[in-house]
Design a protein around this motif. Sequence first.
Motif, PDB file in Angstrom:
ATOM      1  N   ASP A 249       1.013  -1.267   0.022  1.00 17.09           N
ATOM      2  CA  ASP A 249       0.085  -0.181   0.000  1.00 17.09           C
ATOM      3  C   ASP A 249       0.952   1.304   0.010  1.00 17.09           C
ATOM      4  OD1 ASP A 249       0.908  -0.250   2.386  1.00 17.09           O
ATOM      5  OD2 ASP A 249      -1.013  -0.232   3.533  1.00 17.09           O
ATOM      6  N   PHE A 250       2.157   1.156  -0.369  1.00 21.87           N
ATOM      7  CA  PHE A 250       2.755   2.587  -0.260  1.00 21.87           C
ATOM      8  C   PHE A 250       4.089   2.042  -1.286  1.00 21.87           C
ATOM      9  CE2 PHE A 250       5.060  -0.416   2.453  1.00 21.87           C
ATOM     10  CZ  PHE A 250       6.564  -0.135   2.402  1.00 21.87           C
ATOM     11  N   GLY A 251       4.808   3.183  -1.771  1.00 26.21           N
ATOM     12  CA  GLY A 251       5.909   3.108  -2.772  1.00 26.21           C
ATOM     13  C   GLY A 251       5.241   3.263  -3.931  1.00 26.21           C
ATOM     14  N   HIS A 252       4.218   3.643  -4.557  1.00 27.61           N
ATOM     15  CA  HIS A 252       3.904   4.065  -5.809  1.00 27.61           C
ATOM     16  C   HIS A 252       4.567   5.306  -6.281  1.00 27.61           C
ATOM     17  CE1 HIS A 252       0.891   1.282  -4.189  1.00 27.61           C
ATOM     18  NE2 HIS A 252       0.375   0.935  -5.531  1.00 27.61           N
ATOM     19  N   MET A 253       4.497   6.292  -5.253  1.00 21.28           N
ATOM     20  CA  MET A 253       5.142   7.378  -5.829  1.00 21.28           C
ATOM     21  C   MET A 253       6.620   7.415  -6.060  1.00 21.28           C
ATOM     22  SD  MET A 253       3.908  10.616  -6.525  1.00 21.28           S
ATOM     23  CE  MET A 253       4.733  11.681  -7.363  1.00 21.28           C
TER      24      MET A 253
ATOM     25  N   LEU B 239      -2.593   8.455  -9.423  1.00 24.49           N
ATOM     26  CA  LEU B 239      -1.439   8.699 -10.160  1.00 24.49           C
ATOM     27  C   LEU B 239      -1.273   8.652 -11.670  1.00 24.49           C
ATOM     28  CD1 LEU B 239       0.934   6.810  -7.466  1.00 24.49           C
ATOM     29  CD2 LEU B 239       0.394   9.124  -7.501  1.00 24.49           C
ATOM     30  N   ILE B 240      -2.190   8.320 -12.043  1.00 23.37           N
ATOM     31  CA  ILE B 240      -2.390   7.872 -13.659  1.00 23.37           C
ATOM     32  C   ILE B 240      -1.785   9.254 -14.382  1.00 23.37           C
ATOM     33  CG2 ILE B 240      -3.788   7.943 -15.741  1.00 23.37           C
ATOM     34  CD1 ILE B 240      -3.239   4.896 -14.475  1.00 23.37           C
ATOM     35  N   ARG B 241      -2.240  10.398 -13.995  1.00 26.18           N
ATOM     36  CA  ARG B 241      -2.011  11.535 -14.725  1.00 26.18           C
ATOM     37  C   ARG B 241      -0.467  11.859 -14.668  1.00 26.18           C
ATOM     38  NH1 ARG B 241      -5.488  16.818 -13.582  1.00 26.18           N
ATOM     39  NH2 ARG B 241      -6.956  15.201 -14.606  1.00 26.18           N
ATOM     40  N   LEU B 242       0.007  11.559 -13.488  1.00 25.99           N
ATOM     41  CA  LEU B 242       1.788  11.735 -13.453  1.00 25.99           C
ATOM     42  C   LEU B 242       2.255  10.659 -14.257  1.00 25.99           C
ATOM     43  CD1 LEU B 242       2.244  12.167  -9.587  1.00 25.99           C
ATOM     44  CD2 LEU B 242       2.479  13.860 -11.380  1.00 25.99           C
ATOM     45  N   ILE B 243       1.866   9.466 -14.353  1.00 27.72           N
ATOM     46  CA  ILE B 243       2.385   8.287 -15.081  1.00 27.72           C
ATOM     47  C   ILE B 243       2.244   8.697 -16.711  1.00 27.72           C
ATOM     48  CG2 ILE B 243       2.052   5.941 -15.680  1.00 27.72           C
ATOM     49  CD1 ILE B 243       0.829   5.603 -12.745  1.00 27.72           C
TER      50      ILE B 243
ATOM     51  N   GLY C 135      -3.402  -0.720 -20.213  1.00 28.22           N
ATOM     52  CA  GLY C 135      -4.399  -0.722 -21.194  1.00 28.22           C
ATOM     53  C   GLY C 135      -5.584  -0.104 -20.661  1.00 28.22           C
ATOM     54  N   SER C 136      -5.612   0.808 -19.899  1.00 23.17           N
ATOM     55  CA  SER C 136      -6.757   1.554 -19.230  1.00 23.17           C
ATOM     56  C   SER C 136      -7.339   2.452 -20.124  1.00 23.17           C
ATOM     57  CB  SER C 136      -6.555   2.309 -17.972  1.00 23.17           C
ATOM     58  OG  SER C 136      -5.710   3.260 -18.226  1.00 23.17           O
ATOM     59  N   ARG C 137      -8.533   2.939 -19.870  1.00 28.62           N
ATOM     60  CA  ARG C 137      -9.431   3.755 -20.812  1.00 28.62           C
ATOM     61  C   ARG C 137      -8.780   5.152 -20.695  1.00 28.62           C
ATOM     62  NH1 ARG C 137     -13.805   3.536 -23.697  1.00 28.62           N
ATOM     63  NH2 ARG C 137     -14.789   5.544 -24.413  1.00 28.62           N
ATOM     64  N   GLU C 138      -8.389   5.421 -19.656  1.00 26.39           N
ATOM     65  CA  GLU C 138      -7.437   7.007 -19.523  1.00 26.39           C
ATOM     66  C   GLU C 138      -6.171   6.983 -20.350  1.00 26.39           C
ATOM     67  OE1 GLU C 138      -8.598   4.794 -17.001  1.00 26.39           O
ATOM     68  OE2 GLU C 138     -10.219   5.964 -16.177  1.00 26.39           O
TER      69      GLU C 138
ATOM     70  N   LEU D 245       1.367  -3.242 -10.188  1.00 30.07           N
ATOM     71  CA  LEU D 245       0.692  -2.746  -9.189  1.00 30.07           C
ATOM     72  C   LEU D 245      -0.217  -1.628  -9.219  1.00 30.07           C
ATOM     73  CD1 LEU D 245       3.494  -4.305  -7.793  1.00 30.07           C
ATOM     74  CD2 LEU D 245       2.666  -3.185  -5.573  1.00 30.07           C
ATOM     75  N   VAL D 246      -0.156  -0.620 -10.234  1.00 26.96           N
ATOM     76  CA  VAL D 246      -0.698   0.609 -10.125  1.00 26.96           C
ATOM     77  C   VAL D 246      -2.141   0.336 -10.813  1.00 26.96           C
ATOM     78  CG1 VAL D 246      -1.082   2.870 -11.082  1.00 26.96           C
ATOM     79  CG2 VAL D 246       1.030   2.176 -10.031  1.00 26.96           C
ATOM     80  N   ASN D 247      -3.404   0.618 -10.017  1.00 30.49           N
ATOM     81  CA  ASN D 247      -4.653   0.368 -10.670  1.00 30.49           C
ATOM     82  C   ASN D 247      -4.943   1.433 -11.642  1.00 30.49           C
ATOM     83  OD1 ASN D 247      -7.725   0.973 -10.654  1.00 30.49           O
ATOM     84  ND2 ASN D 247      -7.650  -1.132  -9.245  1.00 30.49           N
TER      85      ASN D 247
END
Length: 983
Positions: free
Chosen positions: A73-77, A108-112, A139-142, A101-103
């Motif tokens: 639950d951490f480390g994503h940033m 964070l999708i915008r940063l990615i 492969g997300s819609r965003e 790991l990123v949903n």
Amino acid sequence: MPAVSKGDGMRGLAVFISDIRNCKSKEAEIKRINKELANIRSKFKGDKALDGYSKKKYVCKLLFIFLLGHDIDFGHMEAVNLLSSNKYTEKQIGYLFISVLVNSNSELIRLINNAIKNDLSSRNPTFMCLALHCIANVGSREMAEAFASEIPRILVAGDTMDSVKQSAALCLLRLYKTSPDLVLMGEWTSRVVHLLNDQHMGVVTAAISLITCLSQKNPDEFKTCVSLAVSRLSRIVSSASTDLQDYTYYFVPAPWLSCKLLRLLQCYPPPEDGAVKGRLVECLETILNKAQEPPKSKKVQHSNAKNAILFEAISLIIHYDSEPNLLVRACNQLGQFLQHRETNLRYLALESMCTLASSEFSHEAVKTHIETVINALKTERDVSVRQRAADLLYAMCDRSNAKQIVAEMLSYLETADYSIREEMVLKVAILAEKYAVDYSWYVDTILNLIRIAGDYVSEEVWYRVIQIVINRDDVQGYAAKTVFEALQAPACHENMVKVGGYILGEFGNLIAGDPRSSPLVQFNLLHSKFHLCSVPTRALLLSAYIKFINLFPETKATIQEVLRCDSQIRNSDVELQQRAVEYLKLSSIASTDVLATVLEEMPPFPERESSILAKLKKKKGPGAVSVTELEDSKREGGELNGGGDRGPDTSAMSASNASTPSPSADLLGIRSSAPAGTAPASAGNLLVDVFSEAGPAAPSAAVNDDGFLRDLEQPTETSDSLLVEGSGDSDSAPPSEDPAPPLSEADELLNKFVCKNNGVLFENQLLQIGIKSEYRQNLGRMYLFYGNKTSVQFASFTTSVSCPGELQSQLNVQTKQVEPLVEGGAQIQQVLNIECLTDFSDAPLLNIKFRYGGALQNLTLKLPVTINKFFQPTEMSSHDFFQRWKQLSQPQQEAQKIFKANHSMDTEVLKAKLLGLGTALLDNVDPNPENYVCAGVIQTKGQQVGCLLRLEPNAQAQMYRLTLRCSKDSVSRRLCELLAEQF
């Protein structure tokens, strides 16, 4: 990709993995992981800034812990920060963490996305490939919205490296599969197609996967790919194995690319250009010729690659079905595989020959292999190969070999696997009927079928033999004699008793002249089986007995004595008791003329598609018929010829339409065309038959229309059942838990019930929800059946129905409280009364809450209550229809939609769905006989809305144009939306 230097090795990670592997117990592993997680968390939160190497190491450890099955639950940033690194290994670990790991809904999708954009514009091929791989993995819609327009530009750019083009093509394919509406090729179409001419074979291989997928959805836009694909295929096929060294696999040049090219060509008809077609035929001939050549290697990989191309080429030849020479050659090639030692090859050969057997050019060539196929049916060890052999025998059957094939299939049935017996029975029954030269052979075959595999003979089979016997005078006497002889066996199957009871009840007089089959002998023979039969069969035999009284007056006293005995008139089963009482009274008070009129011989059934054939069409495999398919087959013609929902038991007067269900009756009563009293046992089913009296059954429409309406308008309140508004909550509902949002598939489940009223609405591992509903004018009644599929009790079981938003003023739903406990394997029923106040577009929501093993289950579905349920069909002449059509000419009154066919454009299916919609299907109204027109009036409490419908199918283009004109514009639009999903 650049090599990882020796200095990039992460010693801390290696030590951690070694520690985990050395743990002696699960507890020790968890302790070590928790210690490491605490250490990593402190490092990330510490004041000292971490360098790229440390971030990479700790993120890698988190990734390893996640792969061991622990939540992170951490480390994503920190992983996102690694994306901005200029070092390949750091960026690679960052993208790997993001991909795993990123949903897709993460904040964070915008940063990615920003990091990915920077890498895509960097022109560094390594970084571009990493970014493209991440987009494809997530492969997300965003991401599709952000990059769908950028990736095609990268794909066709002249300065893009080949490795990046490959990644771009496959990334675009992934996005197209997840969000096809966002991937619009437009101006890039021709340039993407021309990638088939690319120098790099890897780019062509990746591009063709994308083009094939796009061609299946938009064939016209990509039709220029045919000539390019033929050209590329010709170059590969004519090349030697040394010409394409990097892409030669065990002496076979570019086998994967060849297969993909052949598969792409199957999306289109044969080329119209003579030169292109000639070149393609030459390629196919070359492939067939190479299959005859001695293998260049004994390795299995060589033969697999070679055969993969061959089978794709044969599939293309079958698809075109226009080259007799190629079809015959393909058949001969497949014939050689029928005796190959490799099981997979034998299976594929049988499967391909099934399709070849349907071609007029190759049917005779397929028939030459009949002995080999029969031998495969008898001797194959693999059941799937035996099933394909049975399919091929069925496909190659015609009048010249029907008796041989049917005899072999009957012989095989005695030892056939249980998994394929039902399908084998259907096929034997169809072949016997379709190719019967004389119907005495047909009767013998079906009776033999019942003798050999009686448990697998469905209602459709024995209904059908009865229909044919009734419709053909020349076979009635023979059928009576044959079935009389079959019943003399000490042990005969119950289906044989059903056929015998029906045929002797109708035509027993044709053999009564022989002392060995006198009326009393016939009766005693049938009655000797009575005590061994189930309730539905006993009911049929009672009907046969009353028929005997009409045919043979001398048996009257004997039969009346049987009907009068306590075991009949005091039978615990209501159906048997009622029949016995009514038949006894009828035989006692009715005159001979009245009796002859009431019990006259059944009239011939009108000729329609065989119900057996309709059932076989719906089968996807042995025993693999879903509930929805069974319901559809009921609508699509799985009924008796002209018999509607009536089984042969209606040969006698049907004094009562209701039938008491047997304990093992059909789960949801959705068996194809089975009459209520004759459903066979279905041990795997949970819920009782909703078409029978599994609770307060709805009154028959023919008997009590007024009662139905009155009951809906004034629901009765009793001391132990309280009618409440649909939005009210039960006392036992968990007060702190709000209703869950509707399931993601709620709309899809709703659409399945637009043209039908009965079936399974929802099913998961715990719960099954069945529905039976009926509507009259602006009122409706719905029965919901909740089945506990587990062996554990459901506690605090509550349901609530709510009408969101405007629907509260458009629809009135009253519901009855359910029992709070549902035992394991049990089922409870809930009744809903529905009143349509005005037209509506939304659907009521059904929320179900219960506790299973202490855990709260909370789910919300959309109830299948749509505006078309309140249709009243309206018959109209052609003149009246078009006069009314012109009157509804205001633009807002019309809704029109042109759409691609989602299902088979079968005439009977279309008619069944239009009738299921609730309208009247008008014949001989439209000048074009291919079109369908319907008329109906939607009944609401406040007003009536007239609706006219016109459906214009285009079979060639696989398209429909649907036009609706209604006196209210909102109804036109809503009906158009609903119907477009049905065809």
